[in-house]
Scaffold this motif. Structure first.
Motif, PDB file in Angstrom:
ATOM      1  N   ILE A 116      12.980 -12.402   3.257  1.00  0.00           N
ATOM      2  CA  ILE A 116      11.812 -14.103   3.715  1.00  0.00           C
ATOM      3  C   ILE A 116      12.383 -14.540   4.686  1.00  0.00           C
ATOM      4  O   ILE A 116      12.546 -15.639   5.416  1.00  0.00           O
ATOM      5  CB  ILE A 116      11.760 -14.694   2.360  1.00  0.00           C
ATOM      6  CG1 ILE A 116      13.003 -15.459   2.400  1.00  0.00           C
ATOM      7  CG2 ILE A 116      11.091 -14.877   0.941  1.00  0.00           C
ATOM      8  CD1 ILE A 116      13.562 -16.317   1.654  1.00  0.00           C
ATOM      9  N   GLY A 117      13.149 -13.543   6.066  1.00  0.00           N
ATOM     10  CA  GLY A 117      13.407 -13.599   6.881  1.00  0.00           C
ATOM     11  C   GLY A 117      14.978 -14.216   6.720  1.00  0.00           C
ATOM     12  O   GLY A 117      15.613 -14.885   8.382  1.00  0.00           O
ATOM     13  N   LEU A 172      14.968 -22.913   0.386  1.00  0.00           N
ATOM     14  CA  LEU A 172      14.446 -21.714   0.921  1.00  0.00           C
ATOM     15  C   LEU A 172      13.835 -20.652   0.279  1.00  0.00           C
ATOM     16  O   LEU A 172      12.814 -20.404   0.854  1.00  0.00           O
ATOM     17  CB  LEU A 172      15.937 -20.922   0.795  1.00  0.00           C
ATOM     18  CG  LEU A 172      17.200 -21.195   1.551  1.00  0.00           C
ATOM     19  CD1 LEU A 172      18.661 -20.471   0.863  1.00  0.00           C
ATOM     20  CD2 LEU A 172      16.662 -22.101   3.266  1.00  0.00           C
ATOM     21  N   THR A 173      13.104 -20.570  -1.065  1.00  0.00           N
ATOM     22  CA  THR A 173      12.293 -19.674  -2.032  1.00  0.00           C
ATOM     23  C   THR A 173      10.511 -20.268  -2.041  1.00  0.00           C
ATOM     24  O   THR A 173      10.110 -19.252  -2.491  1.00  0.00           O
ATOM     25  CB  THR A 173      12.797 -19.381  -3.006  1.00  0.00           C
ATOM     26  OG1 THR A 173      13.258 -20.115  -3.586  1.00  0.00           O
ATOM     27  CG2 THR A 173      14.417 -18.850  -2.682  1.00  0.00           C
ATOM     28  N   GLU A 174      11.180 -21.735  -2.499  1.00  0.00           N
ATOM     29  CA  GLU A 174       9.577 -22.100  -2.981  1.00  0.00           C
ATOM     30  C   GLU A 174       8.519 -21.475  -1.774  1.00  0.00           C
ATOM     31  O   GLU A 174       8.515 -21.590  -1.126  1.00  0.00           O
ATOM     32  CB  GLU A 174      10.034 -23.343  -2.666  1.00  0.00           C
ATOM     33  CG  GLU A 174       8.303 -24.121  -3.856  1.00  0.00           C
ATOM     34  CD  GLU A 174       8.416 -25.369  -4.569  1.00  0.00           C
ATOM     35  OE1 GLU A 174       8.469 -25.676  -5.335  1.00  0.00           O
ATOM     36  OE2 GLU A 174       8.889 -26.273  -3.195  1.00  0.00           O
ATOM     37  N   GLY A 175       7.904 -21.425  -3.098  1.00  0.00           N
ATOM     38  CA  GLY A 175       6.064 -21.043  -2.385  1.00  0.00           C
ATOM     39  C   GLY A 175       6.344 -19.432  -1.431  1.00  0.00           C
ATOM     40  O   GLY A 175       5.369 -19.230  -1.014  1.00  0.00           O
ATOM     41  N   THR A 176       7.754 -18.738  -1.753  1.00  0.00           N
ATOM     42  CA  THR A 176       7.235 -17.288  -1.500  1.00  0.00           C
ATOM     43  C   THR A 176       7.555 -16.741  -1.932  1.00  0.00           C
ATOM     44  O   THR A 176       7.761 -16.892  -3.422  1.00  0.00           O
ATOM     45  CB  THR A 176       8.590 -16.965  -0.695  1.00  0.00           C
ATOM     46  OG1 THR A 176      10.080 -17.047  -1.462  1.00  0.00           O
ATOM     47  CG2 THR A 176       9.166 -18.250   0.564  1.00  0.00           C
ATOM     48  N   GLU A 177       7.816 -14.787  -2.321  1.00  0.00           N
ATOM     49  CA  GLU A 177       7.122 -14.014  -3.415  1.00  0.00           C
ATOM     50  C   GLU A 177       8.699 -13.721  -3.674  1.00  0.00           C
ATOM     51  O   GLU A 177       8.439 -12.891  -5.012  1.00  0.00           O
ATOM     52  CB  GLU A 177       7.028 -12.299  -2.716  1.00  0.00           C
ATOM     53  CG  GLU A 177       5.568 -13.078  -1.923  1.00  0.00           C
ATOM     54  CD  GLU A 177       5.077 -10.789  -1.607  1.00  0.00           C
ATOM     55  OE1 GLU A 177       3.893 -10.478  -1.469  1.00  0.00           O
ATOM     56  OE2 GLU A 177       5.598 -10.764  -0.754  1.00  0.00           O
ATOM     57  N   VAL A 178       9.637 -13.710  -3.460  1.00  0.00           N
ATOM     58  CA  VAL A 178      10.913 -13.960  -3.678  1.00  0.00           C
ATOM     59  C   VAL A 178      12.003 -15.180  -4.876  1.00  0.00           C
ATOM     60  O   VAL A 178      12.191 -15.514  -5.315  1.00  0.00           O
ATOM     61  CB  VAL A 178      11.888 -13.668  -2.643  1.00  0.00           C
ATOM     62  CG1 VAL A 178      11.512 -12.094  -1.762  1.00  0.00           C
ATOM     63  CG2 VAL A 178      12.752 -15.040  -2.365  1.00  0.00           C
ATOM     64  N   VAL A 179      10.974 -15.910  -4.908  1.00  0.00           N
ATOM     65  CA  VAL A 179      10.901 -16.936  -6.024  1.00  0.00           C
ATOM     66  C   VAL A 179      11.217 -17.415  -7.113  1.00  0.00           C
ATOM     67  O   VAL A 179      12.846 -18.407  -7.400  1.00  0.00           O
ATOM     68  CB  VAL A 179       9.890 -18.451  -5.545  1.00  0.00           C
ATOM     69  CG1 VAL A 179       8.775 -17.638  -6.634  1.00  0.00           C
ATOM     70  CG2 VAL A 179      10.569 -19.788  -6.710  1.00  0.00           C
TER      71      VAL A 179
END
Length: 250
Positions: A181-182, A155-162
């Motif tokens: 992240i929607g 769900l979170t890898e590569g996002t700003e919230v990882v």
């Protein structure tokens, strides 16, 4: 009929009674091994086991080179649990009577694989990659709680919230981070239980190994039913109460 309890249990119960009734006050020294042996006509092993029971129950603690002393078992305060505190690993504030104290915490995050029990709670396969974040909380410099959080990297890898505690959404809470992240988080489920503290937990929380701790399994759910985060929260059962504030709809 005679007392069927084991001798060590009778000794521990009698010492607990003396503590509860104030015969032995907070800070008083528990009678020495030789004194307990003489009083109860018991062996070294029996009185040692009785004292271990007292320690595990939070009634006493050992001080190196000095002996075993009665501990203060009064609750330090209440861990508040309301909809306003749902995004923190357990509670955003501590109620200690008239004052309300803010929590301070440290956190470390690392990528790992989900063990079976965590995978089941997240609805993923055992061995799937997750972000694991470990928290240690302090209040007025006292150890308060430990928490370990897991989030699926799918769900979170590569996002700003990882990383929950790094980046532009650090310390924003599960709902705000995932909203970025929607993913809309609509609720959380908590299971509250108790068990003996592990050695590592007792060292971190300042209690005896085997002493009772309160354990909360909390899982956040998205609008589509997916689990997006799950946590294990551990607090000392003898020092902190769980305070739930429940609002009823009109």
């Amino acid at each position: 009929m005679g007392d069927s309890r084991p001798v060590y249990q009778r000794i521990a119960d009698d010492l607990r009674r003396q503590i509860d009734e104030g015969v032995l006050a907070v800070g008083d020294r528990i009678p020495s091994r030789s004194e307990l042996k003489r009083t109860y006509a018991a062996s070294d092993q029996t009185v040692d086991r009785a004292v271990r029971v007292l320690k595990a129950a939070g009634y006493a603690e050992g001080q190196f080179g000095r002996g075993v002393f009665v501990t203060d078992r009064r609750p330090l305060g209440s861990l508040l649990r309301t909809s306003d505190t749902a995004d923190s690993p357990f509670a955003a504030r501590i109620s200690t009577g008239a004052a309300t104290t803010s929590l301070l915490w440290e956190a470390t995050s690392a990528t790992t694989t989900a063990p079976p029990r965590i995978a089941e709670r997240l609805g993923i396969a055992a061995g799937d990659r997750v972000m694991c974040t470990r928290y240690e909380y302090l209040a007025d410099r006292r150890p308060l709680q430990l928490a370990t959080s897991w989030e699926p990297l799918a769900l979170t890898e590569g996002t700003e919230v990882v990383f929950p505690e790094r980046g532009p959404y650090a310390r924003r809470g599960v709902r705000e981070r995932f909203a970025a992240i929607g993913v809309r988080v609509v609720g959380a489920t908590e299971l509250v239980g108790s068990r003996p503290a592990t050695t590592a937990e007792s060292e971190a929380l300042g209690c005896s190994p085997g002493q009772c701790v309160t354990v909360v399994e909390r899982t956040h759910h998205a609008a589509d039913g997916r689990a997006v985060e799950t946590s294990d929260i551990v607090v000392r059962a003898d020092r902190w109460r769980l305070e739930y504030r429940i609002a009823f709809a009109d």
